[in-house]
Design an enzyme around this catalytic site. Sequence first.
Site, PDB file in Angstrom:
ATOM      1  N   HIS A   8     -50.461  43.837   7.238  1.00 24.21           N
ATOM      2  CA  HIS A   8     -49.326  42.907   7.160  1.00 24.21           C
ATOM      3  C   HIS A   8     -49.213  42.297   5.767  1.00 24.21           C
ATOM      4  O   HIS A   8     -48.142  42.328   5.145  1.00 24.21           O
ATOM      5  CB  HIS A   8     -49.496  41.799   8.208  1.00 24.21           C
ATOM      6  CG  HIS A   8     -48.434  40.753   8.181  1.00 24.21           C
ATOM      7  ND1 HIS A   8     -47.375  40.737   9.054  1.00 24.21           N
ATOM      8  CD2 HIS A   8     -48.244  39.678   7.367  1.00 24.21           C
ATOM      9  CE1 HIS A   8     -46.595  39.711   8.794  1.00 24.21           C
ATOM     10  NE2 HIS A   8     -47.105  39.054   7.764  1.00 24.21           N
ATOM     11  N   GLU A   9     -50.309  41.738   5.293  1.00 24.01           N
ATOM     12  CA  GLU A   9     -50.248  41.091   3.972  1.00 24.01           C
ATOM     13  C   GLU A   9     -49.988  42.112   2.874  1.00 24.01           C
ATOM     14  O   GLU A   9     -49.302  41.810   1.888  1.00 24.01           O
ATOM     15  CB  GLU A   9     -51.543  40.316   3.709  1.00 24.01           C
ATOM     16  CG  GLU A   9     -51.770  39.152   4.653  1.00 24.01           C
ATOM     17  CD  GLU A   9     -50.585  38.204   4.753  1.00 24.01           C
ATOM     18  OE1 GLU A   9     -49.835  38.053   3.765  1.00 24.01           O
ATOM     19  OE2 GLU A   9     -50.398  37.606   5.822  1.00 24.01           O
ATOM     20  N   HIS A  36     -46.335  42.652   2.524  1.00 22.61           N
ATOM     21  CA  HIS A  36     -45.768  41.663   1.600  1.00 22.61           C
ATOM     22  C   HIS A  36     -46.078  42.064   0.156  1.00 22.61           C
ATOM     23  O   HIS A  36     -45.217  41.953  -0.740  1.00 22.61           O
ATOM     24  CB  HIS A  36     -46.373  40.287   1.865  1.00 22.61           C
ATOM     25  CG  HIS A  36     -45.819  39.557   3.035  1.00 22.61           C
ATOM     26  ND1 HIS A  36     -44.477  39.359   3.244  1.00 22.61           N
ATOM     27  CD2 HIS A  36     -46.456  38.946   4.078  1.00 22.61           C
ATOM     28  CE1 HIS A  36     -44.288  38.650   4.349  1.00 22.61           C
ATOM     29  NE2 HIS A  36     -45.479  38.399   4.878  1.00 22.61           N
ATOM     30  N   HIS A  53     -43.834  44.616  -1.102  1.00 26.36           N
ATOM     31  CA  HIS A  53     -42.516  44.033  -1.366  1.00 26.36           C
ATOM     32  C   HIS A  53     -42.465  43.466  -2.790  1.00 26.36           C
ATOM     33  O   HIS A  53     -41.441  43.565  -3.479  1.00 26.36           O
ATOM     34  CB  HIS A  53     -42.240  42.935  -0.336  1.00 26.36           C
ATOM     35  CG  HIS A  53     -40.807  42.591  -0.161  1.00 26.36           C
ATOM     36  ND1 HIS A  53     -40.386  41.591   0.687  1.00 26.36           N
ATOM     37  CD2 HIS A  53     -39.668  43.090  -0.712  1.00 26.36           C
ATOM     38  CE1 HIS A  53     -39.066  41.498   0.656  1.00 26.36           C
ATOM     39  NE2 HIS A  53     -38.614  42.393  -0.197  1.00 26.36           N
TER      40      HIS A  53
END
Length: 679
Positions: free
Chosen positions: A468-469, A472, A475
């Site tokens: 998940h991190e 990010h 991104h």
Amino acid sequence: MSNPLLQDWTGPHGLPPFADIAPTHFQPAFDEALARHRTEIEAIASQAEPPSFANTVAAFDASGRLLTRLEHLFYTLAASATSPELQAAQRALAAPLATHNSAIYMHAGLFARVAALYEQRERLGLAPEQRRLLDRVHLDFLRAGARFAPEAQARYAAIMAKLAELNTRFAQNVLASENGYQLRLSTEAELAGLPGFVRAAARQAAIDRGLEEGVHVITLSRSLIVPFLSFSARRDLREQAWRAWVGRGDDTGDTDNRAICREILALRAEQAKLHGHACYADYALEDTMAQNQAAVMKLLECVWHPALAAQAREREAVQGAMAAAGATHALEAWDWRFYAEHAKRARFELDEAEVKPYFSLDRMVAAMFDCASRLFGLQFKARPDIAGYHADVRAYEVFDADGALRGLFLQDNFARPPKRSGAWMNAMRNQSRALGATPIILNNNNFARGAAGEPTLLSFDDVRTLFHEFGHGLHGLLSSVEHERLAGTQVLRDFVELPSQLYEHWMAEPQVLKKFARHWQTDEPLPDALLAKLQAARQFGQGYETLRYTASALVDMAAHALPQPPADVVAFERDTMQRWQLPAEVGMNHRMTHFQHLFSSAGYAAGYYVYLWAEVLDCDAFDAFVEAGDVFDGAVAARLRECIYSSGNSREPGEAFRAFRGRDPVVEPMLKDRGLLPA
């Protein structure tokens, strides 16, 4: 003596000289940075030339470089490597930094130039990204009070300064509450039921805290307390740990956050009224994909009732496990995870102690890098010679498939006392072609460190957090925009979780697990039978987890929908959950008194719903790969990179999703993924 913060940062990729920086350096450095920024703003606002995109909007985006780099560094250290001295500096600087921000966005001369360009926006012949930047900058000014009358501006600036102080106090109280708790386990009776990996992590936590031989410590780090609640056979100790975990900030001591929550809510309500809104939720949601409370509540209700039904079915399995174990006591919140683990073991023949040896941290990091390589062509080069702010930090240079440098990725994976809880990504430098800046992206996790000489073993939930991190992080790393204000994760709040939650899907793919999930001692791959059990058990417990998340989102919305704060935030939270009939044994992901998403900043205030909103997007987006017949399909991945990961805020998020998916999102894939569709 010269201040290293005010010198050129000549470390690799422009990193600061971490070892030379002291907390006392920040106040004078910020004083200089604020003065320079004010001078730059005055020059933009007072120039004789009529406003243009280049001399006003682009110039504003490029201003304040020293201030920006100091803020990135300061908040990184405050979250990940704080100290009493740094916390004192944070408290001292909170209000002045907020006051400076208000002064910039209320600068009449600067706003007049931005507003003049905005009025002419249809006639300026701007490129799409330039138009998007103008729109966003103009809105930033409006939402900061640029059009208020002078008295209202003065009051608004005072509110923002006070909120900055309160946010800082709230976060520091949570950290102190977490660091102040240790459940010491010294005897075999106290360790009863704990498998080897929990004992090893608890012993390492004790070593990290300088405790004597034979002592094990349970801290409030999620990667330690959740396994303890899942495996400890000592019901009395589970209750102690659970009460400490859920009681953070709800006390009568120095870390009491109840009055702070109420004051923050009161100031936000006043902030919203100055903008002409009835409540803070209306103000916050105005600049989101959801846009209004009705849309948020429709989504939350869409999952609440199916989740209640799913949790009721799970309760039957949990109570069956209690009966099988001979337990006659009532089912309490500190019992759920323990007996749910028993129920899962009985139903699926799945034991986390059997699974965890296949998920070493190093191999899972390799897995997440490999997925990024297969999807986006990225290559990661470890740079052990690059020093971070702490010995735990690992550095990797990131390159595109053609060998071009994409950025620097830093990873800080372990829980430790001076670090706040949770997991997060932040940028130490955002990407910008106009500024010639490649990104420096940091992921923080709070995994329980393995014993000396042994790897850190992750739970399946930990692996999900890792991916998940890094979603990010991608991104930020894949950002490809001209202007810094639009770079990376600086998107609407209910869009920002799409890249992160979407990336989670690859961690559970069989081809990824078969390649990287290998037993840390034998190097044997995850057996097919164990993989089948993991897949079969994937949706078990989703009713419980969905209720915990949605309960926190409902309390968030309810609190920020009030025109005035509740007299007692704890009673308000309890009453809200009673109205929604939350089962007592479930509880909430975050109670208000330690809800950092809401009260450490305004980032997720009236916005905790965004994880569910983005889940609708990410499940539908992943289905594009499923429909293509290959979860690493090159054409779909290229479209995903262009439309979602690289575009930052240069595109309106709904338009960006439609460009990727060819249509608006639908909710069914999310409900299916959680096992909440009607049978």
